[in-house]
Motif scaffolding. Structure first.
Motif, short mmCIF file in Angstrom:
data_model
loop_
_atom_site.label_atom_id
_atom_site.label_comp_id
_atom_site.label_asym_id
_atom_site.label_seq_id
_atom_site.Cartn_x
_atom_site.Cartn_y
_atom_site.Cartn_z
N ARG A 22 -9.69 25.28 38.49
CA ARG A 22 -9.98 25.59 39.88
C ARG A 22 -9.31 24.64 40.85
NH1 ARG A 22 -14.31 27.51 36.99
NH2 ARG A 22 -15.05 29.54 37.67
N CYS A 23 -8.98 25.18 41.99
CA CYS A 23 -8.28 24.42 43.02
C CYS A 23 -8.80 24.86 44.38
CB CYS A 23 -6.78 24.71 42.90
SG CYS A 23 -5.76 24.16 44.28
N VAL A 24 -8.92 23.90 45.27
CA VAL A 24 -9.19 24.22 46.67
C VAL A 24 -8.00 23.72 47.48
CG1 VAL A 24 -10.70 23.92 48.65
CG2 VAL A 24 -11.67 24.05 46.34
N PRO A 25 -7.14 24.63 47.92
CA PRO A 25 -5.96 24.21 48.70
C PRO A 25 -6.37 23.71 50.08
CG PRO A 25 -5.70 26.43 47.77
CD PRO A 25 -7.15 26.06 47.65
N ILE A 26 -5.41 23.18 50.80
CA ILE A 26 -5.66 22.76 52.18
C ILE A 26 -5.96 24.00 53.01
CG2 ILE A 26 -4.56 21.71 54.21
CD1 ILE A 26 -3.14 19.81 52.23
N SER A 27 -6.94 23.90 53.88
CA SER A 27 -7.57 25.09 54.45
C SER A 27 -6.65 25.99 55.25
CB SER A 27 -8.75 24.67 55.32
OG SER A 27 -8.31 23.86 56.39
N ASN A 28 -5.68 25.50 55.95
CA ASN A 28 -4.83 26.37 56.76
C ASN A 28 -3.51 26.70 56.09
OD1 ASN A 28 -3.72 23.86 56.98
ND2 ASN A 28 -3.37 23.95 59.18
N HIS A 29 -3.40 26.37 54.82
CA HIS A 29 -2.18 26.69 54.09
C HIS A 29 -2.21 28.13 53.58
CE1 HIS A 29 -0.72 22.34 53.11
NE2 HIS A 29 -0.70 22.63 54.39
N LEU A 30 -1.02 28.68 53.42
CA LEU A 30 -0.92 30.09 53.04
C LEU A 30 -0.25 30.31 51.69
CD1 LEU A 30 0.18 31.62 56.47
CD2 LEU A 30 -2.13 31.50 55.51
N TYR A 31 0.44 29.29 51.21
CA TYR A 31 1.20 29.43 49.97
C TYR A 31 0.59 28.51 48.92
CZ TYR A 31 4.43 31.39 53.33
OH TYR A 31 4.98 32.13 54.33
N PHE A 32 0.41 29.06 47.74
CA PHE A 32 -0.28 28.32 46.69
C PHE A 32 0.54 28.38 45.40
CE2 PHE A 32 -3.47 28.33 49.74
CZ PHE A 32 -3.75 29.63 50.14
N TYR A 33 0.44 27.30 44.65
CA TYR A 33 1.28 27.15 43.47
C TYR A 33 0.50 26.52 42.33
CZ TYR A 33 4.48 26.96 47.49
OH TYR A 33 5.13 27.19 48.67
N TRP A 34 0.95 26.82 41.12
CA TRP A 34 0.52 26.07 39.94
C TRP A 34 1.76 25.55 39.23
CZ3 TRP A 34 -4.23 24.43 38.79
CH2 TRP A 34 -5.32 25.09 39.35
N TYR A 35 1.66 24.28 38.83
CA TYR A 35 2.68 23.63 38.03
C TYR A 35 1.98 23.02 36.82
CZ TYR A 35 5.67 23.69 42.23
OH TYR A 35 6.42 24.06 43.32
N ARG A 36 2.76 22.72 35.80
CA ARG A 36 2.16 21.99 34.70
C ARG A 36 3.13 20.89 34.25
NH1 ARG A 36 2.66 25.61 29.10
NH2 ARG A 36 4.86 25.11 28.74
N GLN A 37 2.57 19.88 33.62
CA GLN A 37 3.38 18.78 33.12
C GLN A 37 2.84 18.38 31.76
OE1 GLN A 37 3.40 15.13 35.47
NE2 GLN A 37 5.52 14.74 34.87
N ILE A 38 3.59 18.70 30.73
CA ILE A 38 3.25 18.25 29.40
C ILE A 38 3.51 16.75 29.33
CG2 ILE A 38 3.87 18.45 26.95
CD1 ILE A 38 4.57 21.40 27.57
N LEU A 39 2.68 16.04 28.61
CA LEU A 39 2.77 14.58 28.56
C LEU A 39 4.18 14.10 28.25
CD1 LEU A 39 1.07 11.99 28.73
CD2 LEU A 39 0.77 12.13 26.25
N GLY A 40 4.71 13.28 29.15
CA GLY A 40 6.03 12.70 28.94
C GLY A 40 7.19 13.59 29.34
N GLN A 41 6.86 14.79 29.87
CA GLN A 41 7.92 15.72 30.24
C GLN A 41 7.92 15.96 31.75
OE1 GLN A 41 8.22 19.21 27.76
NE2 GLN A 41 7.51 18.12 25.93
#
Lengths: 116, 112
Positions: A22-41
């Motif tokens: 779960r994520c709560v973006p900044i309230s007046n923002h319109l664009y949302f993203y998910w990223y991932r980072q595997i350990l060490g990468q």
């Protein structure tokens, strides 16, 4: 200063289980993203979301993944049937509209997902 | 996206100036240069963005020569808390959403 928040900070799950990050973006923002980072990468883009639909997704974001904005504040990433290789830090980010700095995304602190 | 090349790591001492150069020989006319910082176990954080010449803010300065084939992020008088990974990103300016493509970045280690 407004910030992106994410819960939980750490999630441990067994292989094959479903998780929701779960994520709560900044309230007046319109664009949302998910990223991932595997350990060490490096940090990898998963998906972007605008106007209640996916605007772009990477090859990583297959049918195992889904995103949703169930209400006016939350943005979720669901991972079905988790695999060991899904273990990573997952970052949510958001950005505003009409900004002169379109590369300025605000990242949350991340959720560390551990699949056992 | 233009390909970028930056050093894998740099070491420095407290109080020194750190300069990280990023090469982007194939930069396009519409491309901007953006730098992000990532502390251990945290999400990346936007530092600075520029198109040409010099941009300065409270955190860093960005120097871009006339040919724009490289850029240098300058961190003045670093402290231990500036130890982080610094990413150089190059891409076209847009007013809507954009996926960020991070490389390996430059790991800056500041020592006492």
């Amino acid at each position: 200063e407004p910030e992106v928040t994410q819960t939980p900070s750490h999630q441990v799950t067994q292989m094959g289980q479903e998780v929701i990050l779960r994520c709560v973006p900044i309230s007046n923002h319109l664009y949302f993203y998910w990223y991932r980072q595997i350990l060490g990468q490096k940090v990898e883009f998963l998906v972007s979301f605008y106007n209640n639909e996916i605007s772009e997704k990477s090859e990583i974001f297959d049918d195992q993944f889904s995103v949703e904005r169930p209400d006016g504040s939350n943005f979720t990433l669901k991972i079905r049937s988790t695999k060991l290789e899904d273990s990573a830090m997952y970052f949510c980010a958001s950005s505003g509209a009409g900004t002169s700095r379109s590369y300025e995304q605000y990242f949350g602190p991340g959720t560390r997902l551990t699949v056992t | 996206l233009a390909k970028t090349t930056q050093p894998i790591s740099m070491d420095s001492y407290e109080g020194q100036e750190v300069n990280i150069t990023c090469s982007h020989n194939n930069i396009a006319t519409n491309d901007y240069i953006t730098w992000y910082q990532q502390f251990p176990s945290q999400g990346p954080r936007f530092i600075i963005q520029g198109y040409k010449t010099k941009v300065t803010n409270e955190v860093a300065s960005l120097f871009i020569p006339a040919d724009r084939k490289s850029s240098t992020l300058s961190l003045p008088r670093v402290s231990l808390s500036d130890t982080a990974v610094y990413y150089c990103l190059v891409g076209a300016q847009r007013s809507n959403d954009y996926k960020l493509s991070f490389g390996a970045g430059t790991t800056v280690t500041v020592r006492a």
